[in-house]
Structures are given as structure tokens and as C-alpha cells.
Motif scaffolding. Structure first.
Motif, PDB file in Angstrom:
ATOM      1  N   SER A  63      45.258  27.927  53.944  1.00  0.00           N
ATOM      2  CA  SER A  63      43.833  28.025  54.274  1.00  0.00           C
ATOM      3  C   SER A  63      43.196  29.223  53.584  1.00  0.00           C
ATOM      4  N   ALA A  64      43.910  30.367  53.590  1.00  0.00           N
ATOM      5  CA  ALA A  64      43.378  31.556  52.924  1.00  0.00           C
ATOM      6  C   ALA A  64      43.240  31.327  51.420  1.00  0.00           C
ATOM      7  N   LEU A  65      44.214  30.649  50.818  1.00  0.00           N
ATOM      8  CA  LEU A  65      44.139  30.349  49.387  1.00  0.00           C
ATOM      9  C   LEU A  65      42.964  29.429  49.081  1.00  0.00           C
ATOM     10  N   PHE A  66      42.761  28.417  49.904  1.00  0.00           N
ATOM     11  CA  PHE A  66      41.642  27.494  49.683  1.00  0.00           C
ATOM     12  C   PHE A  66      40.304  28.226  49.791  1.00  0.00           C
ATOM     13  N   ILE A  67      40.186  29.125  50.765  1.00  0.00           N
ATOM     14  CA  ILE A  67      38.941  29.898  50.916  1.00  0.00           C
ATOM     15  C   ILE A  67      38.728  30.798  49.700  1.00  0.00           C
ATOM     16  N   THR A  68      39.815  31.420  49.219  1.00  0.00           N
ATOM     17  CA  THR A  68      39.710  32.279  48.035  1.00  0.00           C
ATOM     18  C   THR A  68      39.294  31.486  46.801  1.00  0.00           C
ATOM     19  N   ILE A  69      39.924  30.321  46.610  1.00  0.00           N
ATOM     20  CA  ILE A  69      39.577  29.478  45.456  1.00  0.00           C
ATOM     21  C   ILE A  69      38.132  29.011  45.552  1.00  0.00           C
ATOM     22  N   LEU A  70      37.693  28.631  46.766  1.00  0.00           N
ATOM     23  CA  LEU A  70      36.301  28.221  46.954  1.00  0.00           C
ATOM     24  C   LEU A  70      35.347  29.358  46.611  1.00  0.00           C
ATOM     25  N   GLY A  71      35.706  30.579  47.020  1.00  0.00           N
ATOM     26  CA  GLY A  71      34.880  31.742  46.681  1.00  0.00           C
ATOM     27  C   GLY A  71      34.807  31.980  45.177  1.00  0.00           C
ATOM     28  N   LEU A  72      35.949  31.823  44.488  1.00  0.00           N
ATOM     29  CA  LEU A  72      35.952  31.987  43.034  1.00  0.00           C
ATOM     30  C   LEU A  72      35.107  30.907  42.354  1.00  0.00           C
ATOM     31  N   ILE A  73      35.172  29.666  42.873  1.00  0.00           N
ATOM     32  CA  ILE A  73      34.360  28.589  42.301  1.00  0.00           C
ATOM     33  C   ILE A  73      32.878  28.887  42.480  1.00  0.00           C
ATOM     34  N   ILE A  74      32.497  29.351  43.678  1.00  0.00           N
ATOM     35  CA  ILE A  74      31.086  29.695  43.921  1.00  0.00           C
ATOM     36  C   ILE A  74      30.657  30.837  43.011  1.00  0.00           C
ATOM     37  N   TRP A  75      31.540  31.849  42.853  1.00  0.00           N
ATOM     38  CA  TRP A  75      31.230  32.970  41.949  1.00  0.00           C
ATOM     39  C   TRP A  75      31.036  32.476  40.522  1.00  0.00           C
TER      40      TRP A  75
END
Length: 361
Positions: A63-75
Motif C-alpha cells: 500500500s505504501a509503495l502504491f501511494i508513493t508511485i501514485l505521488g510520483l505519477i502526479i508529480w
């Protein structure tokens, strides 16, 4: 007889190939999401395993990895993609001006006394090249409308991939360890150990290659972005990312990435051309002497000539996807071939040493 029977089976398959069309269509739909999920699994699974050994449940880490990847995609969507889009549009807009400068400098170069005898054939070839490029551009513009259906289909496939990949990846990371115990009962008892050994070796080869290649590509992108920014070359971010993506193609990718940089350097003058060449030499030195040996090492043990042949063959058969996946696919086939050959040597008895044969007699 065995060879004839195999050929007969292949002949029968060609006669009833239409029966397998639905299977091919199904694999065409789910194949790319599964491949992309598998590549991401090899990248993220070591992180999940690392935190699992320290008492953190896999679901929390995933879950933490998915949130991090989502944040990088938004960035990337907010900051990086607009910059890439701006630089790409600017390059396309300025391309006629760049091409005019290249033509002018080429004419001046050919006007040198030492090259006077070569100027006429080279000018003829250059004009033919220009005519070919303009003809190609016209053809592309005419067929763009006709290819609209293909574009819509490609966009639909991308949407399907974006939706399905997170779900497949989640369950691969969560339950990937249960895959081997799940398929083991299906394998015949006498074939379980060698089959599991082959699967384990393939998994090691693919995981090391995928993680290593992506790490090297990221390092190459950063080095090119920094190098081009230092020398003041335009479009440094776009060229660096392009170099990182193309570096996923072994040996050929880095050379392809320097072509647009060299074109821009020719427009900006000889000093910039020398600076771009120096950046390329420095990047290749660091990549070849430091990054690649530390990250990749000699894990695949594939000769460079073999890699080139594999890339050419896979690219011809499967296009861009074949170029990217050709090397790991070849590595997996090589593992299977080695194990089959080892088994054949043991069974046939044709490869025993002469001393062992004499002792046996």
C-alpha cells in the motif's frame, strides 16, 4: 521418426490454426498487462521482501509503495510532463530552421578545396535524402486519418493496461510466493525437482536483468540531463529521459539517444558539438566502468554479438516490444536449453569421458 512426427504435428496445427484465434486474441488483450505487471513485480518485490523480514506485513508495504508511485505519477503529470511537452513542441516547431542551418553548414563544409571532388555526389545524395524525408512526411500525413481506428484501438489497450496492471501487480506482490506451491502438485512427481530448478533459475535471471537494466537506465537519464544542462544544450530534460528509455535497448540505445543531441549541437556550432561528444564519452565511461559492472555484472553471460542478433531478430518479429523483451526472453530460453542439454548428456551417455568409458568396460 520423431522429427517426422513433430513436423506432422506442426502441419496439422497450421491446418486448424483458426481454432486458436480466440486464444491468440485473449493473449493479445491480457499479455501486455501481465508483462508490465511482471516487470514491476521484479522491481518492487525486493522492497516488499526487505520490509517483511523486519516484521512489516506485505499488505502495508504494498500500500505504501502504491501511494508513493501514485505521488510520483502526479508529480510527473504536474511538473515533468508539461516541461517535456513544451520542449518537444519547441523542437518540432524549430526543426525546419535547424534543418536549414544543417544544409547551409553542409554546403559550406563541402565547399572546402580538399572536398571539392566529393561535393557533387554527396550533394546529390543529400538532395535525395531530403526528397525521401519530404515524401515520407506526405505519406504519413495522408495515412494519419486512415490510421485513426488503429490509434483508437491503441488508446483503448493503454486504458485497459492502466486499469488492470495495478490489480495484477497487487496480487503478484501479495501472493507471489504461493505460486510455486500452487503449481507443484500439477507437475508429475519425477519432473518436479528439475522443473522447479528451471523455474528458479529463470526467475533469478529475469529479476536480476530487469532490476539492473532499469537502474542503469535511470542512472543514464540522470547523467545525460546533468551533462546537457552543464554544457547549456537545449531540451536537456527531454533528451536525458529519451536516453534513459532508449538505454533499455542494450548497446544500441545509447547511440540512438545521441542522434538528436548531435543534431542540436551541429546547429549551435563546433564548440557545442565537441561538448556533446565529451558528455557522451564521460557518460559511456561512467556507465561502462562503474554503473553497469556494479548493477548488472556478468549475470546473463551473453556475448555482445548474440545480443545484437537477438535484438535484430526480436525487433523484426515483434517490433518495439520484441526489442525491449528480446534479451530477457532469450535468457529464459537459454536456461531451459542448458537444463535440457544437461539432462540429455546424463541420459544418452554420449558425453562420458574416455577414462570413465574404459573403467566401465
Amino acid at each position: 521418426m520423431v522429427i517426422l512426427l513433430i513436423l506432422l504435428i506442426l502441419l496439422v496445427f497450421t491446418k486448424v490454426s483458426n481454432l486458436f484465434t480466440p486464444v491468440a486474441q485473449f493473449l493479445g488483450i491480457v499479455g501486455v498487462p501481465i508483462i508490465v505487471s511482471g516487470l514491476l513485480y521484479y522491481l518492487l518485490n525486493p522492497v516488499v521482501n526487505f520490509f517483511e523480514k523486519r516484521g512489516i506485513k506485505r499488505v502495508y508495504t504494498i500500500s505504501a509503495l502504491f501511494i508513493t508511485i501514485l505521488g510520483l505519477i502526479i508529480w510527473g503529470i504536474v511538473i515533468l510532463i508539461p516541461k517535456i511537452e513544451y520542449q518537444t513542441k519547441s523542437f518540432i516547431t524549430e526543426w525546419p530552421h535547424y534543418w536549414e542551418i544543417i544544409e547551409q553548414k553542409t554546403t559550406e563544409f563541402l565547399a572546402l578545396p580538399a572536398l571539392s571532388e566529393f561535393s557533387e555526389p554527396f550533394e546529390k545524395y543529400f538532395n535525395e535524402l531530403t526528397a525521401s524525408i519530404s515524401s515520407l512526411a506526405k505519406t504519413v500525413s495522408k495515412t494519419t486519418f486512415n490510421s485513426l481506428g488503429n490509434i483508437v484501438g491503441a488508446v483503448a489497450n493503454i486504458v485497459v493496461m492502466v486499469i488492470t496492471v495495478p490489480f495484477i501487480l497487487f496480487y503478484l506482490l501479495k501472493d507471489g510466493k504461493q505460486l510455486v506451491p500452487y503449481i507443484t502438485p500439477v507437475i508429475p512427481t519425477k519432473m518436479r525437482k528439475p522443473t522447479l530448478r528451471v523455474l528458479e533459475d529463470i526467475n533469478k535471471q529475469l529479476s536480476s536483468y530487469v532490476r539492473g537494466q532499469v537502474t542503469v537506465a535511470f542512472a543514464v537519464a540522470v547523467m545525460f540531463m546533468i551533462g546537457f544542462s552543464v554544457i547549456g544544450l537545449e531540451y536537456s530534460v527531454t533528451l536525458g529521459i529519451l536516453a534513459g528509455v532508449l538505454n533499455l535497448i542494450p548497446y544500441i540505445g545509447s547511440a540512438l539517444a545521441t542522434i538528436p543531441a548531435i543534431v542540436l549541437a551541429l546547429v549551435n556550432g563546433p564548440k557545442m558539438l565537441v561538448a556533446v561528444i565529451i558528455v557522451f564519452i564521460v557518460e559511456q565511461t561512467i556507465e561502462g566502468r562503474v554503473v553497469s559492472p556494479l548493477v548488472l555484472g556478468s549475470q546473463l553471460d551473453i556475448h555482445p554479438i548474440t545480443i545484437i542478433f537477438v535484438l535484430l531478430s526480436a525487433g523484426k518479429l515483434f517490433g518495439v516490444l520484441g526489442v525491449i523483451l528480446g534479451i530477457p526472453g532469450y535468457a529464459a530460453i537459454k536456461v531451459v536449453a542448458i537444463h535440457v542439454f544437461t539432462w540429455y548428456k546424463e541420459v544418452s551417455g554420449l558425453y562420458e569421458d574416455e577414462e570413465e568409458t574404459i573403467e566401465t568396460q
